[in-house]
Design a protein around this motif. Structure first.
Motif, mmCIF file in Angstrom:
data_model
loop_
_atom_site.group_PDB
_atom_site.id
_atom_site.type_symbol
_atom_site.label_atom_id
_atom_site.label_comp_id
_atom_site.label_asym_id
_atom_site.label_seq_id
_atom_site.Cartn_x
_atom_site.Cartn_y
_atom_site.Cartn_z
ATOM 1 N N TYR A 257 -23.101 8.201 50.859
ATOM 2 C CA TYR A 257 -23.933 8.411 52.038
ATOM 3 C C TYR A 257 -25.293 7.807 51.739
ATOM 4 O O TYR A 257 -25.957 8.210 50.785
ATOM 5 C CB TYR A 257 -24.074 9.907 52.333
ATOM 6 C CG TYR A 257 -22.778 10.531 52.790
ATOM 7 C CD1 TYR A 257 -22.519 10.704 54.141
ATOM 8 C CD2 TYR A 257 -21.815 10.919 51.875
ATOM 9 C CE1 TYR A 257 -21.319 11.267 54.565
ATOM 10 C CE2 TYR A 257 -20.614 11.473 52.286
ATOM 11 C CZ TYR A 257 -20.375 11.632 53.629
ATOM 12 O OH TYR A 257 -19.189 12.179 54.047
ATOM 13 N N ILE B 163 -28.904 10.474 57.594
ATOM 14 C CA ILE B 163 -27.809 9.634 57.109
ATOM 15 C C ILE B 163 -27.856 8.323 57.875
ATOM 16 O O ILE B 163 -27.712 8.284 59.094
ATOM 17 C CB ILE B 163 -26.451 10.334 57.277
ATOM 18 C CG1 ILE B 163 -26.399 11.591 56.403
ATOM 19 C CG2 ILE B 163 -25.315 9.373 56.919
ATOM 20 C CD1 ILE B 163 -25.148 12.428 56.573
ATOM 21 N N VAL C 22 -22.422 5.468 56.048
ATOM 22 C CA VAL C 22 -21.433 6.068 55.160
ATOM 23 C C VAL C 22 -20.506 4.948 54.695
ATOM 24 O O VAL C 22 -20.017 4.163 55.506
ATOM 25 C CB VAL C 22 -20.611 7.159 55.884
ATOM 26 C CG1 VAL C 22 -19.565 7.752 54.959
ATOM 27 C CG2 VAL C 22 -21.526 8.239 56.447
ATOM 28 N N PHE D 117 -19.965 17.646 54.290
ATOM 29 C CA PHE D 117 -20.229 16.266 54.702
ATOM 30 C C PHE D 117 -19.049 15.658 55.465
ATOM 31 O O PHE D 117 -19.133 14.536 55.926
ATOM 32 C CB PHE D 117 -20.528 15.391 53.474
ATOM 33 C CG PHE D 117 -21.957 15.445 53.032
ATOM 34 C CD1 PHE D 117 -22.865 14.472 53.446
ATOM 35 C CD2 PHE D 117 -22.411 16.449 52.198
ATOM 36 C CE1 PHE D 117 -24.179 14.506 53.028
ATOM 37 C CE2 PHE D 117 -23.727 16.494 51.780
ATOM 38 C CZ PHE D 117 -24.618 15.517 52.193
#
Length: 111
Positions: free
Chosen positions: A77, A85, A88, A68
């Protein structure tokens, strides 16, 4: 969410995430947490003091966070229903909690 028992901000973020999950689980919000402690005992001790209802995975080798591109902890995430995604969140500040909750609520509301 990537965390470790020795991570001070993780001790604040995990109970926050637990609360958000409790509020939104019926709308499809789920959490997977990956513990990165080399030994499991410190993580178990933490979880005895702060029980969590979502799955906790253990990755002492660090393979998962490497995939990641993890740079620090905690890092969460936010992944949408299609597996993309969305955002973040690196680190955790209590002052950001309501903004993060609103982002999760908005994403969960999208069907």
């Amino acid at each position: 969410d990537f965390w470790a028992s020795w991570c001070g901000p993780c001790r604040k973020s995990l109970p926050f995430i637990e609360g958000v999950r409790a509020d939104l689980k019926d709308q499809g919000f789920e959490v997977l947490a990956v513990n990165l402690d080399e030994e499991t005992a410190p993580a178990y001790d933490f979880l005895q003091q702060h029980p969590l209802s979502f799955p906790i995975l253990h990755d002492p080798s660090g393979d998962t966070p490497d995939s990641f591109g993890l740079r620090g902890m905690p890092t969460s995430y936010l992944i949408d229903r299609d597996g993309n995604i969305h955002s973040v969140h690196e680190g955790f500040r209590t002052a950001d909690a309501e903004k993060i909750r609103a982002e999760i609520t908005a994403l969960v509301s999208k069907k």
